[in-house]
Design an enzyme around this catalytic site. Structure first.
Site, short mmCIF file in Angstrom:
data_model
loop_
_atom_site.label_atom_id
_atom_site.label_comp_id
_atom_site.label_asym_id
_atom_site.label_seq_id
_atom_site.Cartn_x
_atom_site.Cartn_y
_atom_site.Cartn_z
N LYS A 126 0.78 -1.24 0.22
CA LYS A 126 -0.05 0.00 0.04
C LYS A 126 0.79 1.23 0.00
O LYS A 126 2.05 1.23 0.41
CB LYS A 126 -0.75 0.01 1.12
CG LYS A 126 -2.05 0.83 1.09
CD LYS A 126 -3.14 0.21 0.52
CE LYS A 126 -4.56 0.94 0.37
NZ LYS A 126 -5.71 0.01 -0.07
N ASP A 166 -6.87 4.42 -4.07
CA ASP A 166 -7.54 4.43 -2.94
C ASP A 166 -8.37 5.68 -2.73
O ASP A 166 -8.41 6.70 -3.73
CB ASP A 166 -6.73 3.94 -1.77
CG ASP A 166 -7.13 3.52 -0.35
OD1 ASP A 166 -7.74 2.15 -0.63
OD2 ASP A 166 -7.54 4.17 0.41
N1 GLU Z 1 -7.35 0.23 -2.54
C1 GLU Z 1 -8.31 -0.80 -2.94
C2 GLU Z 1 -8.13 -1.62 -1.71
O1 GLU Z 1 -8.27 -1.32 -0.66
C3 GLU Z 1 -7.63 -1.21 -4.12
C4 GLU Z 1 -6.35 -1.66 -4.38
C5 GLU Z 1 -5.88 -2.22 -5.93
O2 GLU Z 1 -7.06 -2.13 -6.70
O3 GLU Z 1 -4.78 -2.69 -6.08
O4 GLU Z 1 -8.21 -3.00 -1.95
#
Ligand code: GLU
Length: 445
Positions: A126, A166
């Site tokens: 992340k 996100d």
């Molecule tokens: N931010 C999104 C999550 O919390 C998606 C992450 C992504 O698509 O790689 O899963």
């Protein structure tokens, strides 16, 4: 085994001071895996849990950029590459003033288990920045994204680390990030980032995926109890892309969503949220939801309201972490709510989760219920690798199948451990088992 797990948690708290959200995310997983470690003691010997709690790599960097007044601005950028036992690091980027290392670590840690549940070969990571997009011009956002990528590109690759969006990072920001990556590396490497616009290799259905996926999970959860979504009254916190598309899908399936929110207030619309109007306000105008009530007489806006006080059958926290507290959980139960499903990451506090459990409200943790977003990101990677775009229908069908599978796995895993109906145990145990097997098979790395 309980004490051993507690010791690990204490060690995590000591080694990572002042990161309460990370401690919370680790605590939630540790609270569930005792029975697994009893069944597979080799996982203790291999120190799988300790290794999972220590990110592979934590990157922190300066993001300098120039605002429209010509003033220099400095933000902090992050990327935590948490675990790649199952595939390249995968997880979104969050731009929000509340972002600091502890938030990125909690999100990255959760992502390991969520991604494991999708069964699509993706590791957990992340990133983000404390950059505040609110009130920034298009040019400022573009310059910020370019500067952010000028550092981040060093760490990415379609087989290494693949970010996405996100909070406050959508197709617009992803486009600027991709453009800068391409410029620096001179590679049109579409698979290096997901959530792209369809014009540059993005998959159809990614914007809808988290919200739709969450509703597909609810459908399964209710279906297992002989119930349906149709006719249910719902509240959905937030008004970003997760909330908007959860509302859209709920209403498509015959439910009525009577409230949604943003960080400033709550909208009530007893006839059901007009999702087209909501999209216009949020997606086209990038405005506040107070404009919804201004545009529609029948709706009310309360600046200080608490959405969880609104009676509903289904509640979907789709805004941000720790937004649904114990008192809210009690209120929901008192008002007859039958299920809570997390569209956001860790929106329900541990005390609230317990309160829901005591009251017999079915609870779907985000790791399972919001995995649709990252699952469709993995499908975008697949399409990019094959240079073969799929139709919206094909993506949606695959998303539905994935959510069905995740529900089944969580349900049966909980049952195998004698914890039937507990999706928190089911999701954590199933997610943990898959990643720990992959770690053991790769030796001490
Ligand atoms: N931010 C999104 C999550 O919390 C998606 C992450 C992504 O698509 O790689 O899963």
């Amino acid at each position: 085994m309980g004490a051993w797990v507690e010791d690990i948690h204490e060690e995590v708290v000591d080694r990572n001071p002042h990161e309460p959200e990370f401690h919370q995310a680790v605590g939630e997983v540790l609270a569930c895996i005792g029975p697994v470690l009893e069944r597979y003691p080799e996982l203790v010997r291999y120190k799988v849990v300790q290794r999972l709690c220590e990110p592979d790599r934590q990157i922190m960097f300066r993001v300098p950029w120039q605002d429209d007044q010509g003033e220099f601005q400095i933000n902090r950028g992050f990327r935590v590459e948490f675990n790649n036992a199952l595939g390249p690091y995968k997880g979104g980027l969050r731009f929000h003033p509340s972002v600091y290392l502890g938030i990125v670590k909690f999100l990255g840690f959760e992502q390991i288990f969520k991604n494991s549940l999708t069964d699509l070969g993706i590791g957990g990571g992340k990133g983000g920045s404390d950059f505040d997009s609110k009130g920034k011009s298009e040019g400022e956002i573009m310059r910020f994204c370019q500067s952010y990528m000028t550092e981040l590109y060093l760490h990415l690759g379609e087989r290494t680390d693949v970010p996405a969006g996100d909070i406050s990072v959508g197709p617009r920001e992803i486009g600027y990030l991709f453009g800068q990556y391409k410029r620096i590396t001179n590679r049109y490497e579409t698979g290096v980032i997901t959530g792209k616009d369809a014009a540059i290799g993005g998959t159809l259905g990614r914007v809808e995926a988290t919200g739709y996926g969450c509703v597909y999970f609810i459908e399964e959860m209710l279906g297992a109890r002989g119930q349906v979504v149709e006719g249910k009254t719902c509240t959905v916190s937030g008004s970003g892309n997760v909330a908007i598309y959860a509302i859209e899908k709920l209403q498509e399936l015959g439910a009525k969503v009577v409230a949604c929110s943003d960080s400033r207030g709550v909208i009530h619309d007893e006839q059901g949220i007009d999702v087209q109007l909501l999209k216009q306000i949020k997606e086209e105008k990038r405005a506040r939801i107070s404009e919804y009530a201004a545009a529609l007489d029948r709706a009310q806006y309360t600046g200080s309201g608490n959405i969880w006080e609104t009676p509903c059958d289904l509640a979907l926290p789709c805004a941000t972490q720790n937004e649904l507290h114990e008192t809210d959980a009690n209120k929901l139960a008192e008002n007859g709510c039958i299920a809570v499903a997390e569209g956001a990451n860790m929106p329900t506090t541990p005390e609230a989760v317990q309160a829901l459990g005591r009251a017999g409200v079915i609870f779907a943790p985000g790791k399972a219920a919001n995995a649709g977003g990252v699952a469709v990101s993995a499908l975008e990677m697949r399409q990019n690798a094959g240079r073969e775009p799929w139709s919206f229908g094909a993506v949606d069908k695959a998303l539905r199948a994935t959510m069905k599978d995740i529900h089944r796995v969580c349900h049966t895993t909980a049952g195998e451990y004698g914890l039937a109906d507990d999706y928190v145990y089911g999701a954590n145990i199933a997610g943990f088992l898959k990643v720990s097997r992959a770690m053991v098979s790769q030796g001490l790395v």
